[in-house]
Design a protein around this motif. Structure first.
Motif, PDB file in Angstrom:
ATOM      1  N   LYS A 128      27.043  31.038  18.111  1.00  0.00           N
ATOM      2  CA  LYS A 128      27.466  31.276  19.487  1.00  0.00           C
ATOM      3  C   LYS A 128      28.964  31.065  19.652  1.00  0.00           C
ATOM      4  O   LYS A 128      29.602  30.346  18.881  1.00  0.00           O
ATOM      5  N   VAL A 129      29.502  31.713  20.689  1.00  0.00           N
ATOM      6  CA  VAL A 129      30.908  31.568  21.058  1.00  0.00           C
ATOM      7  C   VAL A 129      30.984  31.305  22.559  1.00  0.00           C
ATOM      8  O   VAL A 129      30.339  32.000  23.351  1.00  0.00           O
ATOM      9  N   LYS A 130      31.791  30.303  22.928  1.00  0.00           N
ATOM     10  CA  LYS A 130      32.034  30.026  24.341  1.00  0.00           C
ATOM     11  C   LYS A 130      33.319  30.727  24.758  1.00  0.00           C
ATOM     12  O   LYS A 130      34.374  30.542  24.152  1.00  0.00           O
ATOM     13  N   LEU A 131      33.224  31.532  25.817  1.00  0.00           N
ATOM     14  CA  LEU A 131      34.353  32.317  26.308  1.00  0.00           C
ATOM     15  C   LEU A 131      34.975  31.653  27.533  1.00  0.00           C
ATOM     16  O   LEU A 131      34.283  31.079  28.371  1.00  0.00           O
ATOM     17  N   GLU A 132      36.297  31.754  27.630  1.00  0.00           N
ATOM     18  CA  GLU A 132      37.025  31.096  28.711  1.00  0.00           C
ATOM     19  C   GLU A 132      36.962  31.902  30.005  1.00  0.00           C
ATOM     20  O   GLU A 132      37.036  33.131  29.995  1.00  0.00           O
ATOM     21  N   ILE A 147      28.122  33.734  24.293  1.00  0.00           N
ATOM     22  CA  ILE A 147      27.552  34.912  23.643  1.00  0.00           C
ATOM     23  C   ILE A 147      27.196  34.562  22.197  1.00  0.00           C
ATOM     24  O   ILE A 147      27.772  33.633  21.618  1.00  0.00           O
ATOM     25  N   ALA A 148      26.252  35.286  21.631  1.00  0.00           N
ATOM     26  CA  ALA A 148      25.868  35.112  20.232  1.00  0.00           C
ATOM     27  C   ALA A 148      26.464  36.258  19.418  1.00  0.00           C
ATOM     28  O   ALA A 148      26.322  37.430  19.796  1.00  0.00           O
ATOM     29  N   VAL A 149      27.139  35.924  18.321  1.00  0.00           N
ATOM     30  CA  VAL A 149      27.887  36.921  17.558  1.00  0.00           C
ATOM     31  C   VAL A 149      27.521  36.882  16.073  1.00  0.00           C
ATOM     32  O   VAL A 149      26.942  35.917  15.588  1.00  0.00           O
ATOM     33  N   ASN A 150      27.925  37.941  15.370  1.00  0.00           N
ATOM     34  CA  ASN A 150      27.824  37.951  13.915  1.00  0.00           C
ATOM     35  C   ASN A 150      29.081  37.311  13.323  1.00  0.00           C
ATOM     36  O   ASN A 150      30.019  36.985  14.056  1.00  0.00           O
ATOM     37  N   SER A 151      29.132  37.145  12.015  1.00  0.00           N
ATOM     38  CA  SER A 151      30.249  36.394  11.430  1.00  0.00           C
ATOM     39  C   SER A 151      30.421  36.726   9.958  1.00  0.00           C
ATOM     40  O   SER A 151      29.490  36.566   9.166  1.00  0.00           O
ATOM     41  N   PHE A 152      31.654  37.169   9.586  1.00  0.00           N
ATOM     42  CA  PHE A 152      31.940  37.558   8.201  1.00  0.00           C
ATOM     43  C   PHE A 152      33.373  37.172   7.823  1.00  0.00           C
ATOM     44  O   PHE A 152      34.219  38.024   7.587  1.00  0.00           O
ATOM     45  N   HIS A 153      33.654  35.877   7.777  1.00  0.00           N
ATOM     46  CA  HIS A 153      35.026  35.473   7.470  1.00  0.00           C
ATOM     47  C   HIS A 153      35.052  34.064   6.874  1.00  0.00           C
ATOM     48  O   HIS A 153      34.122  33.275   7.065  1.00  0.00           O
ATOM     49  N   HIS A 154      36.139  33.789   6.154  1.00  0.00           N
ATOM     50  CA  HIS A 154      36.387  32.418   5.693  1.00  0.00           C
ATOM     51  C   HIS A 154      37.806  31.986   6.065  1.00  0.00           C
ATOM     52  O   HIS A 154      38.129  30.814   5.991  1.00  0.00           O
ATOM     53  N   GLN A 155      38.659  32.951   6.467  1.00  0.00           N
ATOM     54  CA  GLN A 155      39.932  32.620   7.075  1.00  0.00           C
ATOM     55  C   GLN A 155      39.747  32.605   8.592  1.00  0.00           C
ATOM     56  O   GLN A 155      38.812  33.200   9.118  1.00  0.00           O
ATOM     57  N   ALA A 156      40.654  31.920   9.293  1.00  0.00           N
ATOM     58  CA  ALA A 156      40.610  31.893  10.751  1.00  0.00           C
ATOM     59  C   ALA A 156      41.938  31.379  11.273  1.00  0.00           C
ATOM     60  O   ALA A 156      42.752  30.823  10.507  1.00  0.00           O
ATOM     61  N   ILE A 157      42.165  31.538  12.562  1.00  0.00           N
ATOM     62  CA  ILE A 157      43.397  31.058  13.172  1.00  0.00           C
ATOM     63  C   ILE A 157      43.459  29.534  13.110  1.00  0.00           C
ATOM     64  O   ILE A 157      42.497  28.850  13.448  1.00  0.00           O
ATOM     65  N   GLY A 165      34.309  24.643  16.917  1.00  0.00           N
ATOM     66  CA  GLY A 165      35.707  24.624  17.320  1.00  0.00           C
ATOM     67  C   GLY A 165      36.595  25.681  16.702  1.00  0.00           C
ATOM     68  O   GLY A 165      37.780  25.781  17.045  1.00  0.00           O
ATOM     69  N   ILE A 166      36.067  26.496  15.785  1.00  0.00           N
ATOM     70  CA  ILE A 166      36.869  27.559  15.172  1.00  0.00           C
ATOM     71  C   ILE A 166      37.233  28.592  16.237  1.00  0.00           C
ATOM     72  O   ILE A 166      36.400  29.000  17.049  1.00  0.00           O
ATOM     73  N   ILE A 167      38.487  29.025  16.228  1.00  0.00           N
ATOM     74  CA  ILE A 167      38.967  30.005  17.207  1.00  0.00           C
ATOM     75  C   ILE A 167      38.339  31.366  16.928  1.00  0.00           C
ATOM     76  O   ILE A 167      38.416  31.883  15.810  1.00  0.00           O
ATOM     77  N   GLU A 168      37.734  31.963  17.950  1.00  0.00           N
ATOM     78  CA  GLU A 168      37.009  33.228  17.812  1.00  0.00           C
ATOM     79  C   GLU A 168      37.591  34.353  18.666  1.00  0.00           C
ATOM     80  O   GLU A 168      37.228  35.508  18.480  1.00  0.00           O
ATOM     81  N   ALA A 169      38.470  34.022  19.626  1.00  0.00           N
ATOM     82  CA  ALA A 169      39.073  35.069  20.464  1.00  0.00           C
ATOM     83  C   ALA A 169      40.427  34.595  20.976  1.00  0.00           C
ATOM     84  O   ALA A 169      40.594  33.425  21.330  1.00  0.00           O
ATOM     85  N   ILE A 170      41.396  35.520  20.998  1.00  0.00           N
ATOM     86  CA  ILE A 170      42.709  35.249  21.571  1.00  0.00           C
ATOM     87  C   ILE A 170      43.133  36.429  22.435  1.00  0.00           C
ATOM     88  O   ILE A 170      42.706  37.568  22.213  1.00  0.00           O
TER      89      ILE A 170
END
Length: 238
Positions: free
Chosen positions: A152-156, A170-180, A196-201
């Motif tokens: 899940k991701v919490k949106l501001e 929202i519930a999302v898919n995920s394909f990464h090992h790098q992140a902001i 706590g990983i950043i998911e949207a900017i």
């Protein structure tokens, strides 16, 4: 613009062994269904040609792909950094900087959110698991089908992404090992995963400069709400 359809340039994957560029068609389908005309951009290194592309297109979509070279944010490449695409790094960082400077709509997906952030002065985790040893992270590189949401991701409140989805969680898919790691000063964080990983900017001033860490292009066919962000993007290009 072609008959009220804004022209959207999509950055391609590049195969260095085969000298081929390509893209998953779900990106194009999402843009078409959202009212835009998708065009696959050529791999270009010349700054003059890249500048011409900035002028000719109404908006840009930075697609997913391999890791960024850590040199772009002043680090060595550690052993856990993955495949690097020098052509894409140069081209996409240039497009991101110029698009933001000219307030041309730009939408970054997965690698694309990372490109946006680095282009404007932010940094990345080369590997979230190796560089977050003080806490346990959820699984961010799923082995489930691409359309299946795994966290899940919490949106501001007040963000473009929250307005697009009409929901705080929202519930999302995920394909990464790098992140902001550190957001660029011009961006605000508008979504985080449970760990706590950043998911949207989103850019503080541009009409649409948005990046998401998940892959909405693989989800809209199962959940139409994931097409809404593409619609917001294309509308901003009119």
């Amino acid at each position: 613009m072609v008959k009220n359809r804004p022209i959207i340039g999509i950055t391609p994957w590049f195969d260095y062994n085969e000298n081929k560029m390509y893209i998953n068609n779900v990106y194009c389908e999402a843009i078409i269904l959202s009212g835009g005309l998708p065009v696959l951009l050529p791999i270009v290194e010349d700054d003059g040609l890249l500048s011409e592309m900035i002028e000719e297109f109404d908006g840009f979509l930075l697609s997913g792909g391999p890791d960024l070279d850590a040199a772009h944010w002043g680090e060595w490449n550690y052993k856990y950094n993955g495949e690097i695409s020098p052509y894409r790094d140069k081209m996409e960082l240039f497009i991101a900087k110029k698009a933001v400077a000219k307030d041309k709509p730009i939408f970054g997906i997965c690698r694309g959110i990372q490109v946006l952030n680095v282009a404007i002065g932010g940094t990345l985790y080369q590997d979230i698991y190796s560089q977050n040893t003080d806490k346990e992270l959820i699984k961010h590189s799923q082995t489930a089908p691409k359309w299946y949401p795994t966290h899940k991701v919490k949106l501001e409140e007040g963000s473009i992404v929250k307005r697009a989805h009409g929901a705080e969680i929202i519930a999302v898919n995920s394909f990464h090992h790098q992140a902001i790691r550190e957001p660029a000063p011009e961006f605000i964080v508008t979504g985080r995963s449970e760990d706590g990983i950043i998911e949207a900017i989103e850019h503080r001033n541009c009409k649409f400069a948005v990046g998401v860490q998940w892959h909405p292009e693989h989800m809209w066919n199962k959940d139409s709400s994931f097409l809404n962000l593409f619609k917001s993007f294309v509308k901003s290009c009119l």
